[in-house]
Design an enzyme around this catalytic site. Structure first.
Site, short mmCIF file in Angstrom:
data_model
loop_
_atom_site.label_atom_id
_atom_site.label_comp_id
_atom_site.label_asym_id
_atom_site.label_seq_id
_atom_site.Cartn_x
_atom_site.Cartn_y
_atom_site.Cartn_z
N ARG A 1 0.81 -1.22 0.00
CA ARG A 1 0.00 0.00 0.00
C ARG A 1 0.84 1.27 0.00
O ARG A 1 0.32 2.37 -0.18
CB ARG A 1 -0.95 0.00 1.19
CG ARG A 1 -2.11 -0.98 1.05
CD ARG A 1 -3.12 -0.87 2.17
NE ARG A 1 -2.56 -1.28 3.45
CZ ARG A 1 -2.39 -0.48 4.50
NH1 ARG A 1 -2.70 0.80 4.42
NH2 ARG A 1 -1.89 -0.95 5.63
N GLY A 2 2.14 1.14 0.22
CA GLY A 2 3.03 2.30 0.14
C GLY A 2 3.34 2.64 -1.30
O GLY A 2 3.08 1.86 -2.22
N LYS B 1 -2.66 -4.87 8.33
CA LYS B 1 -4.06 -4.46 8.45
C LYS B 1 -4.94 -5.36 7.60
O LYS B 1 -4.54 -5.79 6.52
CB LYS B 1 -4.24 -3.01 8.01
CG LYS B 1 -3.66 -1.99 8.96
CD LYS B 1 -4.01 -0.58 8.52
CE LYS B 1 -3.50 0.46 9.51
NZ LYS B 1 -3.84 1.84 9.06
N PRO C 1 20.07 -0.58 0.68
CA PRO C 1 19.62 0.76 1.06
C PRO C 1 19.07 1.55 -0.12
O PRO C 1 18.27 2.47 0.07
CB PRO C 1 20.90 1.40 1.61
CG PRO C 1 21.73 0.25 2.08
CD PRO C 1 21.45 -0.85 1.10
N HIS D 1 15.24 13.78 1.25
CA HIS D 1 14.14 12.86 0.99
C HIS D 1 12.80 13.52 1.31
O HIS D 1 12.73 14.57 1.95
CB HIS D 1 14.28 11.59 1.85
CG HIS D 1 15.31 10.63 1.33
ND1 HIS D 1 16.66 10.82 1.52
CD2 HIS D 1 15.17 9.48 0.62
CE1 HIS D 1 17.32 9.81 0.95
NE2 HIS D 1 16.44 8.99 0.40
N LYS E 1 9.65 10.09 5.28
CA LYS E 1 10.70 9.12 5.61
C LYS E 1 10.97 9.16 7.11
O LYS E 1 11.12 10.23 7.70
CB LYS E 1 11.98 9.45 4.83
CG LYS E 1 13.09 8.42 5.01
CD LYS E 1 14.22 8.67 4.04
CE LYS E 1 15.35 7.67 4.23
NZ LYS E 1 14.93 6.27 4.03
N THR F 1 21.16 5.02 2.41
CA THR F 1 22.11 5.30 1.33
C THR F 1 23.26 6.17 1.82
O THR F 1 24.42 5.94 1.48
CB THR F 1 21.39 5.98 0.15
OG1 THR F 1 20.35 5.12 -0.32
CG2 THR F 1 22.35 6.27 -0.99
#
Length: 265
Positions: free
Chosen positions: A11-12, A37, A126, A155, A159, A166
């Protein structure tokens, strides 16, 4: 024969892109999704996916593996879940491909031991963007000649961890190539705490979090009368998909944990 893939974190934004990538890949089959979920029985129950995506959703890893027998788990969740997911997958003889950061050194060591004992491949990356991997390789090489380094990573503001995986991996590679040194004036004083960034082996790492960003990093090398900047920008999440597909195929050939895509390409 297709590689059977399960995805955690569908879902992300990254996870959704990975779903589409695997569904379209001619060498892979998406057999299941892990989601803590109870969002529906299949991906088709979610508005973000087409009705043709009838891939089952499970809330427990054990049930998922028992019902669908995946070869690989792609985890794109968060630092709070990823360690348990990775450990459980290995113990269930599923090869993890991990794009989530936030592992401690002790956790990486434990996962490496499990993978070696079970002779299972495991990739923790990463960053999946090939350009970002090249940036890290180039930075390591540059540090041999220009040891004064600062890293700025930028970012999106959702986040959770800082600095990014990274940035940490870049700093570790630079650490291998240069002698440790303290940078800046020996008597410098921060008038605002944290203004000089985080200290890693004498080099400074700065984290920026803003809406509108995806994933960006620049490594700055200073020398007498010169500045070298090595920069990589992921403009959208498609930049990571070729790396994910590559890792899914590569992990099937491996029998141990590898941390960092730069150790494979």
């Amino acid at each position: 024969m297709s590689i059977r893939v399960a995805i955690a974190g569908a879902r992300g934004k990254m996870g959704a892109e990975a779903v589409h990538t695997v569904m379209k890949h001619d060498k892979m089959e998406l057999v299941a999704v892990l989601d803590y979920k109870e969002v529906g029985k299949t991906l088709a129950d979610l508005d973000m996916f087409p009705a043709s995506y009838t891939v089952p959703i499970f809330t427990e890893m054990h049930d998922l593996v028992e019902a669908t027998s995946p070869d690989v788990l792609v985890d794109l969740t968060n630092p709070h879940s990823v360690y348990n997911h990775t450990k459980e997958a290995l113990n269930l003889n599923v090869r993890p491909v991990i794009g989530t950061t936030g592992f401690t050194d002790a956790q990486l060591e434990e996962l490496s031991t499990i993978a070696k004992e079970k002779e299972l491949g495991c990739i923790i990356a990463p960053n999946f963007a090939i350009g970002a991997i090249l940036m890290m390789k180039f930075a390591k090489e540059a540090a041999k000649y220009l040891p004064d380094v600062e890293i700025i990573e930028m970012h999106h503001d959702h986040k959770l961890d800082a600095p990014s995986g990274t940035a940490v991996k870049t700093a570790q590679l630079i650490q291998e190539a240069r002698t440790q040194k303290t940078q800046g004036h020996p008597e410098e004083k921060e008038t605002i705490e944290g203004a000089r960034g985080g200290d890693f082996d004498g080099m400074r790492i700065h984290s920026v979090r803003l809406p509108g960003l995806v994933a960006h990093q620049q490594v700055l090398f200073g020398g007498d009368g010169q500045l070298l900047t090595i920069r990589h920008d992921s403009l959208n999440r498609n930049s990571f998909m070729s790396g994910i597909a590559f890792c899914v195929e590569e992990v099937m050939k491996m029998d141990q944990l590898v941390y960092g895509l730069e150790n494979i390409i």
